[in-house]
Write an enzyme that holds these catalytic residues in place. Structure first.
Site, PDB file in Angstrom:
ATOM      1  N   THR A 186     -44.272   3.393  33.152  1.00 15.57           N
ATOM      2  CA  THR A 186     -45.490   4.059  32.714  1.00 15.57           C
ATOM      3  C   THR A 186     -46.638   3.870  33.698  1.00 15.57           C
ATOM      4  O   THR A 186     -47.584   4.632  33.691  1.00 15.57           O
ATOM      5  CB  THR A 186     -45.927   3.553  31.330  1.00 15.57           C
ATOM      6  OG1 THR A 186     -45.894   2.138  31.329  1.00 15.57           O
ATOM      7  CG2 THR A 186     -45.016   4.070  30.249  1.00 15.57           C
ATOM      8  N   CYS A 187     -46.570   2.825  34.553  1.00 14.08           N
ATOM      9  CA  CYS A 187     -47.642   2.639  35.525  1.00 14.08           C
ATOM     10  C   CYS A 187     -47.698   3.802  36.492  1.00 14.08           C
ATOM     11  O   CYS A 187     -48.740   4.287  36.860  1.00 14.08           O
ATOM     12  CB  CYS A 187     -47.402   1.387  36.367  1.00 14.08           C
ATOM     13  SG  CYS A 187     -47.529  -0.109  35.447  1.00 14.08           S
ATOM     14  N   ARG A 188     -46.515   4.172  36.938  1.00 14.50           N
ATOM     15  CA  ARG A 188     -46.485   5.145  38.016  1.00 14.50           C
ATOM     16  C   ARG A 188     -46.011   6.499  37.532  1.00 14.50           C
ATOM     17  O   ARG A 188     -45.819   7.406  38.321  1.00 14.50           O
ATOM     18  CB  ARG A 188     -45.529   4.629  39.089  1.00 14.50           C
ATOM     19  CG  ARG A 188     -46.195   4.742  40.433  1.00 14.50           C
ATOM     20  CD  ARG A 188     -45.285   4.373  41.517  1.00 14.50           C
ATOM     21  NE  ARG A 188     -45.397   5.359  42.566  1.00 14.50           N
ATOM     22  CZ  ARG A 188     -44.710   5.291  43.671  1.00 14.50           C
ATOM     23  NH1 ARG A 188     -43.850   4.313  43.852  1.00 14.50           N
ATOM     24  NH2 ARG A 188     -44.854   6.198  44.595  1.00 14.50           N
ATOM     25  N   CYS A 211     -48.619  -3.181  38.740  1.00 18.70           N
ATOM     26  CA  CYS A 211     -47.882  -2.768  37.553  1.00 18.70           C
ATOM     27  C   CYS A 211     -47.387  -4.021  36.846  1.00 18.70           C
ATOM     28  O   CYS A 211     -46.413  -4.639  37.255  1.00 18.70           O
ATOM     29  CB  CYS A 211     -46.711  -1.875  37.937  1.00 18.70           C
ATOM     30  SG  CYS A 211     -45.926  -1.144  36.514  1.00 18.70           S
TER      31      CYS A 211
END
EC number: 2.3.2.26
Lengths: 186, 1338
Positions: free
Chosen positions: B1304-1306, A127
């Protein structure tokens, strides 16, 4: 719904080109993608080749990357943990997959070596903002690898993917132990 | 057959004999009657002619009354059978006492079978002779044992009662009232149909009672008020049927009007709260004007009528006492005031407005001064008063003057000041002046014989015809002079102070702004800051406190228009100026500066200045109520202004007008025509010209060229009736009674308008339809003005071609640029300024992203912004629904309900507003308009053959192919298309809906070459293209029309299919499941796209090209303005050459942007060419073939341009329905809760509730905020990977000050545990709307 039954229906109708190859569908599309990455994909190929040159000439400490076999769109990168961080002495392998519209879109980057880090999940997904919405066409493989390298030493603990790692981060000794425990060099 | 008949006759004879024999025993009679019943039950028509009815009519009722044993039962059955066969006989039976006999048997209730048989017989008799039945007390009798009969018979009973009560004379009221107790009892019934009929019967009783106090008091004593209120309370009114609610409200109104006790109970039962709820509901739904009218009347009757207070009756005194006794009643009624003011504000009809105004006057009379001050502060009553006083309707003016007077009496000091500020004083002065003027004119010219229809007695129940209007000629003058003399004289001079101040500061503001716009901002940073501080202060502090009147009178609208258009608004000569590009840039510049000012706020809670400005403009527009006259033909509104009687058309012929066209005396060239032509109501001078011109040009023109048109015109009515498609150069000028007719307004409307010029009200007698209307024509002079205008237009269109920004091509921009609204709207109409400004502001709001992005680019070019990363737009537009005018929406709704609307009685203002300012009308109203006009032929066809549907069978495995052939064959049919799947049992709606869904899914398959993201979605297992920002066509190079697996012609075909599918879905009301991007919808609506639109479907590509564009501009600036070499410009410290880009389309190396493009590298010098080619290929040339096919597909079904009255969001709503992006009921299945939350945590429960209440747009914004993309993959929330997870946000400070955040990645949504659901909703709405920053694209 008809979705499942119809996987090969859309090409067989009034479309002569596809009718000639009844097994069209996704398979054909995949071939096409590969085709685009062949000789015609000059723009991206050219760009990636020049990046490769720059990486080899630049000699940045601790990062390197090469195409994975014949496919110039698929690279393998390596990052060495920086000194004076919990990752000192480690070396991580990453995979980079470049899209056809690189550098307008970022490559997909993943850790291949298991990595215990607040911003890396169990599958190696990372991320990092510059790989998502903060991507800019001005970035390249080198900037990506350097950014990931610095991310190792300075995680973003506010939005962790690996909450255990984030919780452990303040205790650097314990953290280092976990890093070593889970570190499985290729 | 013969035999059967003979045997029947034989039976008949036997029966007659048996029955005549009085001495015969009951057994014999029963047997005979049973035989009779059998014969009657199966008898055909022939029997009834031969039947000896005279033998039975007298005897059967006797037998019912006096027979023994089963005789009455069979006699009753025989009567029922006979009447069922021949209803006419019912009257004969009634004459011989059948009604009485049956009633008595019913009341005696010997056995249930007999009772039911009696009911059956009565059920038929009461249809034929309701009055007889009523007099015999049937209504009360049948209701007596209501509870004992079966459900079926209960319904029959109510039918009988309804029939009996349907229409009775005043003298039978007492009899009708006998049924009332039982009916009131039925109000408690839980059965809906019983309740509905009971209420409707009671309504009839009360209607017949004609407001008689005695009977109403009786109803009251039967607890009618209590029972009905019980039905309404606790939102019960929402579950009642529409009709029943109307009846109940009507009943309550009747009760309240004559019974002081009823009024008291109503207050006691809190009627006011209920009224408030209902008023709010019905005014916001815009469609049920009757309900609103009834509600207002009910409110009126809760109070003693003021008009009659001079001669107080017992009732008025009683009502007064009720209210005055209890101060809380006064408070209750006063609390309604603000609601009823809202109704009056948006009332489309004078009659409703009048009722409101009278009610308002009553309430004001009762209210305390302090509560009135409160009302003034919340709804600004004075400003509305000023608006109403400016109307033409004298009844409303008169009542409004009364209200003003009362207000002044109640609290003179406060209201004198407000009246001056809000312009009430000014309005009263104007009235005095006008009235005096009119008076002196009247003396000279004699009386004007046109009178407006009188509204005085609308609200009174006794409608005696000899009432004369209470407003005589001098009344208004007298009253207004009275107010002036008594209240408004002193102190008026010094109060000008405040007014002058606002005026001055606004004027000052614009002159400074003008100055500011000319000076380069760099010169004086201090001045710049000062000015922007000042403008902010003016826009956000002064504007809200400026009254409407001051706002209008200060001329600020004109100043603003003048400023924004760089003078074009004031000076039409400027329109001819040579330096078009310079002018263009200047106007754009000013729009940008203003956008920035109008959309920036200091903190999250304050309102954006643009919002305030728009609200003021709309309020100001509402003052010009009379500029948008509703023209009605329905008889039910006989009191309304501009009333025309319905043509009594026995035939099916469409209504038409007879017009005699004759040559103007000054015309010499043209032929004489002189025939009378029946024309459609919808024909305009434009459309008639085509027909007329060839007839009258014979001498001079080429005859054959027109032959076709003539034939067509003679052959069918439609050719005369249709409105012209575009602006044609008209060659004829028409006039009616000396006034020129607008070429786009219908003859019908123009004639109507000129007949009542200067008056609001007009009644036309039916001869209007039969007499011929004389219209004169002459050749139009070719004036110089037109030619200069047209040369200007060609000049402009030449510039247009070169423009790259889409906003410069939008109608809003040409409006501000030319300083004139499109179309032939009368510029002297007082509403013109406001329409103009609203049009400009709406465009500015819509393009706020484009405008500010462009401004940022210029700033970067000029060096005020250093970093490309600073190219972010931080402002967001105001919601589009803030531009909706409730009054105009109401007016259009009212107009559309008119029966002649379908025939073409569409006033030109409706057409004008819909075409030029659609944003002023609500979506629902526009949708209705679209259905009524665009598909006139289709929709009327549907009425006559609504059951007619075209069935089509498709094979599931080759659905696309079948869809193509079906739509090619039946796409333009006027019938509904229904689809069934071959070999499957289902038919009807289900399979048809599935068909549309399936085809729209099939068109999203990977590998079709239709959509962008096609290549990148290959890895998806589902095999469908996933476009996170919506689907947009993939560009195809014209040089390379096929690849190894697909050819462009296939793609084009698919787009045509999509076009047909879309059009058919709109027409048949089907729903597609296809996430098209907003940009694609814009193209569908014939709007242009530009570089700034790319980000809306491909943010990463969009961002980069915008950054490149900024570099291009910077380079140009450096080269033009400075001696600094531009060569060392780099893209974020990277040389452009190092990006290794060639002249191919990003992501599509086979698409060469220039010939040999794959060998041509992008450098700083050719960057401009590269950017414009990428933009062009992405938005125009690369998708031109596909879009053309798509549009052609739509055009095959209906004209694409009729869709233009919708926005892209609305188009999506029409096409994809209101379906949610996620399944609300399965929300918790697809969301994980973690880190301090589980499904039972209170914040999570609130969170889920809020999400469920979200509309489609909110849902999408939420997804965009949480996952970075507004569009979920096919399959919705369930197929989101990783799963959406809600976690507890750790907060250090006060929880309620924190905002939610995301990963927003996860797909983590971090939710602070807010203290209440309301706060959570606020914060959620705030982050999803404003938190997106540069992503915010509509």
């Amino acid at each position: 719904m008809a979705r499942g039954e119809n996987t090969d229906a859309h090409g067989t109708g009034n479309v002569p080109a596809a009718a000639a190859a009844p097994a069209a569908g996704p398979a054909a599309a995949k071939q096409a993608g590969a085709g685009a990455r062949g000789a015609e994909g000059q723009s991206v190929v050219r760009r990636l080749q020049s990046e490769l040159m720059a990486l080899m000439m630049g000699g940045d400490p601790g990062v390197s990357a090469f195409p994975d076999g014949d496919n110039i769109f698929q690279w393998v990168g390596t990052i060495a943990g920086s000194a004076a961080t919990a990752y000192e002495g480690t070396s991580y392998r990453l995979s980079l997959a470049f899209p056809a519209d690189y550098p307008y879109k970022p490559p997909k980057v993943r850790f291949e070596t298991p990595c215990f880090h607040p911003n890396v999940d169990a599958h190696g997904n990372i991320c990092l903002d510059i790989l998502q919405d903060k991507w800019s066409s001005a970035y390249d493989v080198r900037t990506i690898l350097l950014s990931i390298q610095s991310l190792l030493g300075e995680p973003n603990n506010d939005s962790p993917l690996n909450t255990q790692a984030a919780a452990l981060w303040p205790n650097q000794q314990e953290f280092r132990k976990m890093v070593e425990k889970l570190y499985k060099p290729a | 057959m013969e035999e059967a008949m003979e045997s029947e006759m034989a039976v008949m004879q036997y029966v007659v004999v048996e029955l005549k024999n009085e001495g015969a025993g009951a057994g014999a009679h029963v047997a005979a009657l049973a035989a009779l019943c059998d014969v009657l039950a199966v008898a055909g028509d022939h029997l009834f002619y031969a039947f000896p009815i005279t033998e039975f009519v007298g005897r059967l009722p006797q037998l019912v009354a006096a027979g023994e044993g089963d005789v009455p039962l069979f006699a009753a059955r025989a009567i029922a059978e006979a009447c069922e066969g021949v209803p006419l006989w019912a009257a004969s039976f009634a004459r011989y006492g059948a009604v009485e006999a049956l009633r008595d048997k019913l009341l005696a209730i010997d056995c249930i079978e007999l009772a039911e048989e009696c009911l059956r017989a009565l059920g038929i008799i009461c249809k034929e002779c309701p009055k007889e039945c009523l007099r015999q007390g049937v209504a009360a009798a049948v209701l007596q044992f209501f509870d004992f009969v079966s459900m079926n018979k209960q319904k029959l009973v109510l039918k009988i009662v309804a029939n009996v009560l349907s229409d009775f004379d005043a003298k039978d009221v007492d009899k009708a009232m006998e049924a009332a107790p039982a009916l009131c009892n039925l109000l408690k019934s839980s059965d809906k149909t019983i309740l509905d009929s009971a209420v409707s019967c009671l309504g009839m009783v009360s209607d017949g009672a004609g407001g008689s106090a005695k009977h109403m008091e009786k109803l009251y004593e039967l607890n009618a008020v209590d029972s009905m209120m019980r039905l309404l309370e606790n939102n019960g009114w929402k579950s009642l049927s529409d009709e029943t609610l109307s009846h109940i409200l009507g009943l309550l109104k009747d009760l309240a009007s004559v019974s002081a006790r009823a009024v008291k109970s109503l207050f006691e039962l809190n009627i006011c709260d209920l009224l408030k709820q209902m008023l709010t509901y019905y005014t916001s739904s815009h469609s049920d004007h009757d309900k609103v009218q009834t509600l207002v009347e009910l409110i009126y009757h809760l109070m003693p009528p003021l008009e009659m207070c001079d001669h107080p009756t017992e009732l008025i005194i009683a009502k007064k006492n009720v209210i005055i006794e209890q101060s809380r009643y006064v408070k209750q009624i006063a609390s309604i005031l603000t609601f009823i003011i809202q109704v009056a504000k948006s009332a489309a009809l004078s009659s409703i407005c009048y009722s409101c105004v009278v009610a308002i006057r009553n309430i004001v009379e009762l209210s305390t001064p302090s509560s009135l001050v409160e009302v003034q502060k919340t709804v600004n009553l004075s400003s509305l008063l000023a608006g109403w006083l400016a109307r033409k309707n004298r009844h409303i003016i008169f009542q409004m003057l009364n209200v003003s007077k009362t207000l002044l009496k109640k609290h003179q000091k406060f209201f004198v000041e407000t009246f001056i500020r809000e312009g009430v004083k000014h309005a009263i002065d104007t009235i005095v002046a006008q009235e005096k003027d009119a008076k002196s004119n009247r003396k000279q010219k004699g009386n004007n014989n046109l009178q407006e229809s009188c509204l005085c007695f609308d609200l009174d129940l006794e409608t005696s015809t000899n009432n004369t209007c209470r407003i005589d000629k001098g009344a208004i003058l007298k009253l207004s002079e009275d107010i002036k003399r008594n209240f408004l004289v002193e102190g008026s001079a010094k109060s000008h102070h405040r007014f002058g101040c606002a005026f001055k500061s606004i004027k000052d503001f614009f002159s400074r702004l003008n100055y500011h716009a000319k000076a380069p901002p760099a010169k004086d940073q201090d001045l710049c800051k000062q000015l922007s501080d000042f403008s902010r202060q003016l826009l956000s502090d002064e504007l809200p406190s400026t009254s409407n009147f001051e706002f209008v009178q200060s001329g600020s609208v004109k100043h603003l228009a003048g400023y924004l258009s760089n003078g074009a608004y004031f000076n039409s000569n400027l329109r001819n100026c040579q330096d078009l590009i310079g002018q263009l840039n200047e106007v754009k510049n000013r729009l940008q500066k203003f956008t920035h000012l109008a959309l920036t706020v200091d903190n999250e809670s304050s309102v954006k200045p643009l919002g305030i400005l728009v609200e003021k403009l709309i309020d100001a527009l509402h003052v010009w109520y009379d500029s948008f006259p509703v023209i009605l033909a329905d008889e039910q509104y006989t009191r309304e202004s501009t009333m025309i009687p319905l043509r009594d058309s026995g035939t099916e012929q469409p209504t038409s007008l007879y017009i005699k066209f004759s040559r103007s005396s000054r015309e010499e060239e043209l032929d004489h025509y002189g025939r009378i032509l029946p024309v459609d109501l919808s024909s305009t001078p434009e459309s008639i010209e085509e027909v007329l011109l060839p007839e009258i040009c014979k001498r001079t023109c080429n005859e054959s060229a027109y032959k076709e048109t003539i034939q067509e015109a003679n052959g069918s009515r439609t050719s005369v009736g249709l409105r012209g498609d575009g602006p044609k150069s008209s060659r004829l000028k028409f006039s009616y009674k000396g006034t020129h007719l607008q070429s786009s307004a219908t003859f019908f409307e123009s004639i109507l308008r000129s007949m009542h010029e200067g008056q609001t009200d007009l009644q036309i007698d039916p001869s209007f339809w039969d007499k011929e209307h004389k219209i004169k024509y002459r050749r139009r002079n070719k004036s110089k003005k037109i030619s200069s205008q047209s040369s200007y237009n060609t000049q402009l269109s030449r510039v247009h071609e070169k423009l790259e920004m889409s906003l410069l091509k939008d109608p809003f921009f040409s409006t501000i640029f030319i300083g004139k609204l499109p179309g032939d709207l009368d510029e002297s109409d007082p509403s013109y300024n406001f329409l103009f400004m609203l049009k400009v502001l709406e465009g500015l709001n819509r393009f706020s992203y484009h405008l500010s992005m462009d401004e940022k680019l210029c700033k970067f070019a000029e060096g005020y912004l250093q970093e490309l990363d600073d190219l972010m737009v931080t402002i967001s537009p105001i919601p589009r629904d803030q531009f909706v005018s409730s009054l105009l929406t109401n007016k259009l709704e009212q107009q559309m309900q008119d029966t002649l609307f379908g025939d073409g009685l569409i006033p030109s203002w409706c057409i004008y507003l819909v075409e030029t300012c659609p944003f002023l009308l609500s979506f629902e109203a526009r949708w209705k308009y679209f259905c009524l006009t665009a598909h006139h032929s289709f929709m009327t066809g549907e009425v006559s053959s609504s059951t007619e549907t075209k069935k089509y069978s498709v094979i599931r495995s080759k659905i696309l192919e079948d869809a193509v052939s079906m739509l090619n064959k039946h796409g333009s049919d006027t019938k509904f298309i229904e689809v069934e799947f071959d070999g499957e049992a289902g038919t009807g709606r289900g399979p048809t809906f599935e068909f549309y869904t399936t085809v729209s899914h099939e068109l999203q398959r990977v590998g079709l070459g239709m959509w962008r993201e096609d290549n990148t979605s290959q890895d998806c297992e589902a095999g469908f293209v996933h476009a996170p920002f919506g689907l947009f066509p993939q560009p195809w190079s014209s040089a390379k029309t096929s690849t190894r697996w697909i050819s462009l012609s296939d793609v084009v075909q698919k787009f045509k299919l999509l076009g047909q599918l879309v059009a058919r879905a709109v027409l048949d009301g089907r729903v597609l499941d296809i996430p098209l991007s907003k940009a694609f919808y814009k193209l569908m609506l014939d709007q242009e796209l530009d570089i700034y639109d790319i980000s809306s479907f491909d943010p990463k590509l969009g961002k980069t090209v915008i950054e490149f564009q900024a570099l291009v501009k910077r380079k140009k600036f450096l080269e033009e303005r400075t001696s600094k070499p531009a060569a060392d410009l780099s893209y974020k410290n990277v040389r452009l050459e190092d990006l290794c880009l060639d002249f191919t389309l990003p992501g599509n190396p086979e698409y060469e942007l220039v010939p040999g493009g794959s060998e041509k590298m992008v450098t700083l010098d050719n960057l401009e060419e590269y950017v414009s080619s990428v933009v062009d290929a992405t938005l125009k040339s690369g998708i031109a073939n596909q879009m053309e096919a798509f549009k052609a597909g739509i055009n095959e079904v209906f004209a694409l341009k009729t869709l233009r009255l919708f926005s892209e969001d609305e188009m999506e709503r029409i096409l994809c329905g209101e379906q949610d992006s996620w399944a609300s009921n399965k929300l918790e299945d697809h969301i994980d809760f973690d880190h301090g939350y589980d499904t039972n945590s209170p914040p999570v429960i609130s969170f889920l509730e809020i999400l469920r209440e979200f509309g489609r747009e909110d849902q999408r914004a939420f997804m965009h905020f949480t996952t970075g993309a507004p569009q979920l993959p096919l399959g919705g929330l369930a197929s989101l990977n990783p799963k959406l997870t809600v976690v507890r946000k750790q907060c250090d400070g006060k929880v309620d000050d924190e905002l939610p955040s995301v990963n927003t990645c996860r797909h983590f949504f971090k939710l602070p545990p807010y203290s209440s659901k309301e706060i959570m909703r606020q914060k959620l709405k705030y982050v999803i709307k404003e938190g997106l920053g540069s992503f915010q694209l509509s």
